[in-house]
Design a protein around this motif. Structure first.
Motif, mmCIF file in Angstrom:
data_model
loop_
_atom_site.group_PDB
_atom_site.id
_atom_site.type_symbol
_atom_site.label_atom_id
_atom_site.label_comp_id
_atom_site.label_asym_id
_atom_site.label_seq_id
_atom_site.Cartn_x
_atom_site.Cartn_y
_atom_site.Cartn_z
ATOM 1 N N VAL A 137 0.835 -1.204 0.099
ATOM 2 C CA VAL A 137 -0.074 -0.080 0.067
ATOM 3 C C VAL A 137 0.894 1.317 -0.102
ATOM 4 O O VAL A 137 0.591 2.342 -0.626
ATOM 5 N N ARG A 138 1.811 1.187 0.826
ATOM 6 C CA ARG A 138 2.712 2.296 0.910
ATOM 7 C C ARG A 138 3.341 2.552 -0.510
ATOM 8 O O ARG A 138 3.528 3.776 -1.047
ATOM 9 N N GLU A 139 3.934 1.512 -1.151
ATOM 10 C CA GLU A 139 4.691 1.687 -2.474
ATOM 11 C C GLU A 139 3.874 2.218 -3.571
ATOM 12 O O GLU A 139 4.202 2.969 -4.543
ATOM 13 N N ARG A 140 2.604 1.340 -3.489
ATOM 14 C CA ARG A 140 1.826 1.603 -4.710
ATOM 15 C C ARG A 140 0.844 2.757 -4.642
ATOM 16 O O ARG A 140 0.057 2.912 -5.766
ATOM 17 N N ILE A 141 0.249 2.941 -3.501
ATOM 18 C CA ILE A 141 -0.837 4.034 -3.129
ATOM 19 C C ILE A 141 -0.309 5.412 -2.783
ATOM 20 O O ILE A 141 -0.366 6.197 -3.214
ATOM 21 N N ALA B 263 -0.091 11.091 7.244
ATOM 22 C CA ALA B 263 -1.289 11.594 7.165
ATOM 23 C C ALA B 263 -1.883 11.084 6.142
ATOM 24 O O ALA B 263 -3.251 10.884 5.945
ATOM 25 N N ALA B 264 -1.226 10.388 5.062
ATOM 26 C CA ALA B 264 -1.803 9.589 3.846
ATOM 27 C C ALA B 264 -2.281 8.500 4.487
ATOM 28 O O ALA B 264 -3.406 7.930 4.303
ATOM 29 N N TRP B 265 -1.675 7.645 5.434
ATOM 30 C CA TRP B 265 -2.311 6.415 6.179
ATOM 31 C C TRP B 265 -3.509 6.788 7.017
ATOM 32 O O TRP B 265 -4.456 6.121 6.976
ATOM 33 N N ILE B 266 -3.615 8.090 7.414
ATOM 34 C CA ILE B 266 -4.858 8.378 8.127
ATOM 35 C C ILE B 266 -5.953 8.234 7.181
ATOM 36 O O ILE B 266 -7.104 7.925 7.699
#
Length: 221
Positions: free
Chosen positions: A141-145, A171-174
């Motif tokens: 998720v971190r790498e592709r989104i 912030a993106a994870w939130i």
């Protein structure tokens, strides 16, 4: 006196012999059932019980998947990796379209894939058991989104470096986690307040886009 059979009575069609599955078809059948099994029972359950439900012996199951770890790895690949759609990455980086529009379209398509019981339940069970499905998928998720989204935001802001800070990633994870947890509340807990996925997606994205400039600026000072 024996009665004669009624020639007008419907007759049952002869039973067709069950087609013998090829090795690959049998392997896929086992994998499909394993996904259902782990989604229902979690990863504490044994392969012996899985074999019993399949109606086969445990040694036969191990002919296709040499260990439980191998089977779990195949489940991860089938449920999480192979359901990823390459066009999502293209969509996120399509700079001919406004970023918000891209994000709304992406998360609408993405949630159509992940908002399913097998996806959700296996992910939650793996976290409780300590199976590395969670860690592997979160890295994906971190790498592709998340990082591509943040790079697009930095590009739109005219920044020289497209590498996001840790604060921006968090912030993106939130944002991402809020959308994901709506699916958990809806499918697993069945306690979602509002049956309106579009509202949740757009609200999460708008809040994120509104806050990310100040988060970025604070991280750079």
């Amino acid at each position: 006196m024996t009665s004669e059979p009624d020639p007008t009575a419907p007759t049952e069609p002869p039973k067709q012999p069950r087609r013998r599955l090829s090795s690959e078809e049998r392997r896929q059948e086992f994998l499909t059932k394993a996904i259902e099994f782990f989604a229902q029972e979690g990863f504490e359950s044994s392969t012996r019980e899985l074999a019993r439900r399949l109606g086969v012996t445990q040694p036969l199951l191990y002919r296709y998947f040499p260990s439980k770890s191998d089977l779990i790895a195949e489940v991860y690949d089938a449920v999480y990796v192979k359901r990823w759609q390459d066009e999502w990455g293209t969509l996120l980086r399509d700079r001919s379209r406004p970023l918000r529009e891209r994000l709304v379209e992406f998360y609408d398509a993405y949630t159509e894939v992940v908002f399913h019981n097998d996806w959700m339940r296996i992910f939650l069970f793996s976290g409780l058991k300590g199976v590395d499905i969670n860690r592997r998928y979160m890295q994906l998720v971190r790498e592709r989104i998340l990082e591509p989204i943040l790079q697009e935001i930095r590009f739109d802001a005219g920044l020289d470096s497209l590498d996001p800070s840790d604060e921006e990633v968090e912030a993106a994870w939130i944002m991402h986690g809020g959308i994901y947890y709506y699916g958990v509340r809806t499918l697993i807990y069945e306690v979602s307040i509002l049956n309106n996925k579009s509202f949740v997606i757009e609200t999460a994205i708008d809040s994120f886009l509104l806050q990310i400039p100040s988060i970025r600026d604070a991280a750079s000072n």
